[in-house]
Enzyme design. Structure first.
Site, PDB file in Angstrom:
ATOM      1  N   HIS A 222     106.218   5.478  48.565  1.00 45.23           N
ATOM      2  CA  HIS A 222     106.789   4.146  48.799  1.00 45.23           C
ATOM      3  C   HIS A 222     106.708   3.676  50.239  1.00 45.23           C
ATOM      4  CE1 HIS A 222     110.113   6.519  50.278  1.00 45.23           C
ATOM      5  NE2 HIS A 222     110.626   5.437  50.808  1.00 45.23           N
TER       6      HIS A 222
HETATM    7  C1  UD1 Z   1     114.103   1.461  52.058  1.00 48.00           C
HETATM    8  C2  UD1 Z   1     114.210   2.133  53.426  1.00 48.00           C
HETATM    9  C3  UD1 Z   1     113.409   3.431  53.412  1.00 48.00           C
HETATM   10  C4  UD1 Z   1     113.829   4.324  52.262  1.00 48.00           C
HETATM   11  C5  UD1 Z   1     113.688   3.538  50.960  1.00 48.00           C
HETATM   12  C6  UD1 Z   1     114.110   4.354  49.771  1.00 48.00           C
HETATM   13  C7  UD1 Z   1     114.405   0.600  55.340  1.00 48.00           C
HETATM   14  C8  UD1 Z   1     113.684   0.000  56.479  1.00 48.00           C
HETATM   15  N1  UD1 Z   1     113.656   1.299  54.470  1.00 48.00           N
HETATM   16  O1  UD1 Z   1     112.753   1.100  51.855  1.00 48.00           O
HETATM   17  O2  UD1 Z   1     113.651   4.118  54.627  1.00 48.00           O
HETATM   18  O3  UD1 Z   1     113.009   5.463  52.245  1.00 48.00           O
HETATM   19  O4  UD1 Z   1     114.526   2.371  51.061  1.00 48.00           O
HETATM   20  O5  UD1 Z   1     113.873   3.642  48.581  1.00 48.00           O
HETATM   21  O6  UD1 Z   1     115.593   0.446  55.243  1.00 48.00           O
HETATM   22  N2  UD1 Z   1     113.554  -3.658  45.565  1.00 48.00           N
HETATM   23  C9  UD1 Z   1     113.923  -3.834  44.269  1.00 48.00           C
HETATM   24  N3  UD1 Z   1     115.151  -3.380  43.869  1.00 48.00           N
HETATM   25  C10 UD1 Z   1     116.031  -2.771  44.694  1.00 48.00           C
HETATM   26  C11 UD1 Z   1     115.641  -2.591  46.045  1.00 48.00           C
HETATM   27  C12 UD1 Z   1     114.404  -3.033  46.456  1.00 48.00           C
HETATM   28  O7  UD1 Z   1     113.181  -4.387  43.474  1.00 48.00           O
HETATM   29  O8  UD1 Z   1     117.130  -2.384  44.256  1.00 48.00           O
HETATM   30  C13 UD1 Z   1     112.219  -4.128  45.999  1.00 48.00           C
HETATM   31  C14 UD1 Z   1     112.259  -5.507  46.628  1.00 48.00           C
HETATM   32  O9  UD1 Z   1     111.096  -6.168  46.269  1.00 48.00           O
HETATM   33  C15 UD1 Z   1     112.224  -5.213  48.112  1.00 48.00           C
HETATM   34  C16 UD1 Z   1     111.394  -3.944  48.151  1.00 48.00           C
HETATM   35  O10 UD1 Z   1     111.704  -3.229  46.979  1.00 48.00           O
HETATM   36  O11 UD1 Z   1     111.698  -6.241  48.876  1.00 48.00           O
HETATM   37  C17 UD1 Z   1     111.679  -3.099  49.355  1.00 48.00           C
HETATM   38  O12 UD1 Z   1     113.072  -2.785  49.461  1.00 48.00           O
HETATM   39  P1  UD1 Z   1     113.731  -2.466  50.912  1.00 48.00           P
HETATM   40  O13 UD1 Z   1     115.136  -1.998  50.777  1.00 48.00           O
HETATM   41  O14 UD1 Z   1     113.495  -3.629  51.823  1.00 48.00           O
HETATM   42  O15 UD1 Z   1     112.834  -1.300  51.441  1.00 48.00           O
HETATM   43  P2  UD1 Z   1     112.351   0.046  50.732  1.00 48.00           P
HETATM   44  O16 UD1 Z   1     110.886   0.023  50.663  1.00 48.00           O
HETATM   45  O17 UD1 Z   1     113.117   0.334  49.484  1.00 48.00           O
END
Ligand code: UD1
Length: 377
Positions: A222
């Protein structure tokens, strides 16, 4: 007359929940003793809402016995600036209203840095659980979050020796830093017996791939640097497709990655792609795996604690003890290197590894000891 000591514990994203759970349980266990010592120890759980899907958040609260959050900031997704800023604005209101004596943040996600910065600017002490880890790669958002959080924290709880060295090199005063072990492994210890017990029933998706007598690999991917462009993801995907010719690959797919795989039209033959799974399903899958392939931080540690070989698809790791002492292979992102490590492991030549010092299931107890030794004001 009891002296109040109120603590806000912040959790926002999936990997935070496993780290907060043991701290909650250790705080609960010490409330009575604290009272006898004249301290009214209270805590609240603040969920920022960085992760919000049921299988990225609720399932962890349920499975790990974390009480329902006292505050939910509901910030959701966005760009880094949007997300970080939204958390800060919402958390500022909470801190002003509740005036906690201490804010505890864990890990290295945007919620970690946003809440530590907010608290510190309001004059509230900050404790950082999992301090001192460094990948020395400022292209990684988590590295920025780690460095900023550590620079302003009052109490820094470190999981491995490298953290002590890194904080010393950055000039953090030694009396703020405590090597306590790994709260993620506290959670693992607490739950490993549960998944081995007869009552535990994995989800259908997991049961089909894993279980006694089955040989399989587990994959997670991821990191934006690995999945966000076709140039990065396609070669990694190609290497893992080769591994998938030798044994089935169970792949719980992060929402970010699922979108990219579809967008780039990658062939998923040999992969069992399933939605993100809860903590117990994941622990069950990993414990029985012949091999784990990942770019996660936490899985590098969990595989080391379980003695399961892990191929880390990254150029660096902020958790070097897993390579030096544990079962982790840090191979980079070149397909040949990924394949070579996987072949070595699958042919039986994988490293055996040892569990690092203090990864014994008692890190959170040590943290609470330190918190109680540093009461407010
Ligand atoms: C975040 C953390 C990363 C961690 C990861 C675990 C930061 C900078 N990054 O990355 O360190 O390893 O979480 O998963 O804080 N989304 C969903 N549902 C959710 C959450 C996210 O669909 O419940 C999708 C959304 O499109 C979102 C994307 O995932 O834009 C990324 O989510 P985000 O929390 O911004 O970053 P992660 O890649 O999950």
């Amino acid at each position: 007359m009891l002296r109040p000591y109120s603590i806000h514990l912040v959790a926002g994203a999936r990997p935070n929940f496993m780290k907060v759970a043991p701290v909650v349980h250790a705080l609960q266990a010490r409330q009575g003793a604290a009272r006898e010592a004249g301290i009214d120890l209270r805590f609240s759980i603040v969920h920022t809402g960085q992760h919000y899907d049921a299988n990225m958040s609720d399932v962890f609260f349920r499975e790990l016995g974390i009480p329902h959050p006292d505050r939910h900031l509901g910030v959701g997704s966005g760009s880094h600036a949007e997300q970080t800023a939204r958390i800060m604005v919402a958390f500022e209101k909470v801190v002003l209203e509740d005036r906690p004596d201490l804010v505890v943040v864990v890990g290295d996600v945007n919620s970690t840095v946003a809440c530590s910065l907010t608290a510190k600017k309001l004059g509230v002490r900050v404790a950082h659980v999992e301090a001192g880890l460094r990948s020395f790669d400022m292209g990684m958002p988590e590295e920025i979050n780690r460095k900023l959080t550590d620079a302003i924290s009052d109490l820094l709880f470190v999981t491995e020796e490298s953290g002590l060295r890194n904080l010393r090199a950055e000039g953090v005063p030694g009396d703020r830093v405590f090597l306590v072990g790994n709260v993620m492994i506290d959670t693992l210890h607490r739950n490993v017996a549960r998944i081995s017990a007869k009552e535990f029933v994995p989800s259908d998706a997991v049961r089909e791939s894993c279980g006694r007598g089955k040989r399989y690999a587990v994959l997670t991917l991821h990191r934006p640097s690995n999945v966000d462009t076709r140039e990065a993801l396609a070669p990694i995907w190609g290497a893992i497709s080769e591994v998938a010719r030798q044994l089935p690959v169970l792949f719980p797919v992060h929402p970010r990655t699922r979108g990219r795989i579809a967008e780039f039209g990658l062939d998923d033959t040999g992969f069992t792609m399933i939605d993100p799974i809860g903590y117990l399903d994941m622990l069950y899958s990993v414990k029985g795996a012949a091999l784990v392939l990942t770019d996660s931080g936490g899985l590098q540690e969990e595989t080391t604690a379980l003695g399961v070989p892990c191929v880390t698809i990254r150029e660096n790791t902020e958790r070097p003890v897993t390579v030096e002492v544990g079962t982790n292979y840090l191979v980079g992102t070149r397909p040949e290197a990924i394949l070579a490590a996987a072949r070595e492991i699958l042919s039986g030549g994988g490293k055996k590894g040892k569990v690092p010092p203090l990864w014994d299931g008692r890190a959170a107890e040590r943290i609470v000891d330190v918190l109680l030794a540093h009461p407010p004001g």
